[in-house]
Design a protein around this motif. Structure first.
Motif, PDB file in Angstrom:
ATOM      1  N   ILE A  28      34.861 123.088  29.221  1.00  0.00           N
ATOM      2  CA  ILE A  28      34.028 123.535  28.107  1.00  0.00           C
ATOM      3  C   ILE A  28      34.516 122.828  26.843  1.00  0.00           C
ATOM      4  O   ILE A  28      35.718 122.697  26.600  1.00  0.00           O
ATOM      5  N   GLU A  68      32.941 130.684  26.817  1.00  0.00           N
ATOM      6  CA  GLU A  68      34.144 130.893  27.621  1.00  0.00           C
ATOM      7  C   GLU A  68      34.404 132.393  27.774  1.00  0.00           C
ATOM      8  O   GLU A  68      34.353 133.146  26.806  1.00  0.00           O
ATOM      9  N   ARG A  71      27.018 127.440  26.369  1.00  0.00           N
ATOM     10  CA  ARG A  71      27.846 128.240  27.269  1.00  0.00           C
ATOM     11  C   ARG A  71      28.999 128.856  26.483  1.00  0.00           C
ATOM     12  O   ARG A  71      29.423 128.330  25.443  1.00  0.00           O
ATOM     13  N   SER A  87      33.009 130.060  32.372  1.00  0.00           N
ATOM     14  CA  SER A  87      31.996 130.106  31.317  1.00  0.00           C
ATOM     15  C   SER A  87      30.689 130.636  31.872  1.00  0.00           C
ATOM     16  O   SER A  87      30.397 130.517  33.071  1.00  0.00           O
ATOM     17  N   GLN A 112      32.749 128.588  22.370  1.00  0.00           N
ATOM     18  CA  GLN A 112      31.338 128.464  22.719  1.00  0.00           C
ATOM     19  C   GLN A 112      30.866 127.063  22.378  1.00  0.00           C
ATOM     20  O   GLN A 112      31.133 126.545  21.303  1.00  0.00           O
ATOM     21  N   ILE A 149      35.571 137.067  25.177  1.00  0.00           N
ATOM     22  CA  ILE A 149      35.061 135.706  25.135  1.00  0.00           C
ATOM     23  C   ILE A 149      35.918 134.831  24.231  1.00  0.00           C
ATOM     24  O   ILE A 149      36.683 135.335  23.408  1.00  0.00           O
TER      25      ILE A 149
END
Length: 432
Positions: free
Chosen positions: A103, A398, A396, A358, A392, A389
């Motif tokens: 990510i 994380e 998506r 993710s 981002q 979380i």
């Protein structure tokens, strides 16, 4: 003596009263003790008769335990929503797997859409004249070399006349030279006459070349020059204003009958297939900016669309007014959704994380101060799951805690499930 007898009598009466009160109070205490003893015996007999007096005392506590158990069961049910296949289809609910992989980490910048200055031209007539006709208008898409307007120009007529005359002189000089060359070779004419004819031809060709270059400088195309040189002379005053590149007319300053000159542009054309985003970077983030970094651009006008681009320029000096550094992001605008002047948010990829879980950003919801997702358990069962979380990027998010790789989460329609869950919580039962 009488006084003494009176005092003695009063004391005697008081003593009798006190003795009577004491007897009565003693009888009262004995009666209370007797009643308490009787109540204890009765309670003991009751215990012996039924054999569970201790348990009877704990009944209220057992009731509380039972109530607590029911409450816990209710809370567990309140974290799940069940829907039929028909309800799932009607709500448009779709699930995706939580993925384990890379990510990107990004830096969010504020920016503004600008025209690509390498694809913008000002169209200025190269000769003064009067507008005879206009063929292109504001907002029109034009192709390269398309005629946008026609002017009536005396200056152009003079230049064309010079070119036509130079061509005629060149043809005549060539004819004389060829004849003198043949006569000289046959020893009929002198060498001097041959050389004079050759010199006249050279002068004519120089004049012809100068006249053609002048017309080319005025914007006359080679095809028009060819027609002028070989065909009958058309209107010498017509000057065609053509588009120097393919694009959209974003400015128009010309009307039929108006006089124009070489000082003011009459059209402005821009190729809007690509645009620039000029974004501002604060001093603390300057070291993270590099040419070639990928970026994604979002705008309020098209909240569901993401436009991809790259940083192609990083300024070498700070903006003294805003104390920020400017960077340029070139973005593809084939669909023409980005308009110059729009304010946008640009996410520039500055780093990446590997081996993280993710989920789609649309799967993550906020409820009561918690971040949640809905896990698709199959069979129409959707479990509310609190998650933690992280970063981002690229649509998506994380997920650091609360979810395992491969679990399916609701990516579309999670808002419906959240509403259903809240309705069940307030309504005291399941809505299925």
């Amino acid at each position: 003596m009488k006084r003494i007898l009176l005092v003695v009598a009063v004391l005697a009466v008081a003593g009798s009263v006190w003795i009577g009160f004491g007897e009565k109070f003693s009888h009262f205490l004995e009666g209370a003790e007797h009643e308490e003893t009787h109540a204890q015996r009765k309670d003991a007999d009751h215990k012996d008769e039924h054999g569970h007096g201790a348990e009877a005392k704990q009944k209220p506590d057992d009731g509380k335990k039972e109530e607590h158990s029911e409450k816990g069961h209710s809370e567990q049910e309140g974290s799940e929503v069940r829907l039929t296949a028909e309800q799932i289809e009607l709500a448009g609910i779709k699930s995706e797997e939580a993925l384990l992989g890379r990510i990107n980490l990004f830096l969010e910048l504020a920016g503004e859409i600008r025209l690509d200055q390498n694809r913008v031209v000002q169209v200025v007539p190269r000769v003064p004249g009067v507008v005879k006709s206009v063929h292109s208008f504001l907002g029109d898409n034009v192709q390269k070399n398309a005629v946008m307007a026609v002017l009536d120009s005396r200056e152009l007529a003079d230049a064309k006349s010079t070119f036509v005359a130079a061509n005629e002189k060149t043809r005549l000089a060539l004819s004389i030279f060829q004849r003198e060359e043949r006569l000289w070779k046959r020893r009929i004419s002198s060498e001097q006459e041959y050389l004079n004819a050759k010199s006249l031809l050279s002068e004519a060709r120089i004049a012809q070349r100068a006249a053609s270059q002048q017309l080319l400088a005025l914007g006359t195309s080679p095809e028009v020059l060819e027609r002028l040189a070989t065909g009958p002379a058309a209107s010498l005053t017509n000057y065609e204003v053509v588009a120097p590149l393919a694009g959209t007319i974003i400015e128009k300053h010309i009307t039929t009958g108006a006089s124009v000159d070489q000082k003011e542009p009459i059209f402005r054309i821009a190729d809007l297939q690509n645009v620039w985003v000029i974004a501002s970077v604060y001093e603390k983030d300057i070291a993270r900016m590099k040419k070639g970094q990928s970026a994604s651009v979002r705008t309020k006008a098209h909240a569901d669309s993401v436009f991809e681009g790259k940083i192609t320029w990083v300024a070498d000096t700070m903006d003294e007014r805003t104390r920020t550094l400017k960077v340029r992001i070139e973005v593809d605008n084939t669909k023409r959704l980005l308009k110059p002047g729009m304010f946008v948010r640009a996410n520039v990829v500055v780093d990446a994380k590997e081996d993280v879980i993710s989920v789609p950003a649309a799967a993550v919801r906020r409820q009561g101060g918690e971040t949640i997702v809905f896990v698709d358990e199959g069979g129409g069962r959707f479990e509310r799951r609190e998650v933690e979380i992280g970063s981002q990027a690229g649509g998506r998010v994380e997920v650091r805690k609360g979810l395992k790789s491969g679990e399916r989460v609701v990516a579309e329609g999670s808002f419906i499930l959240k509403s259903e869950l809240e309705k069940e919580g307030f309504g005291g039962g399941h809505g299925h």
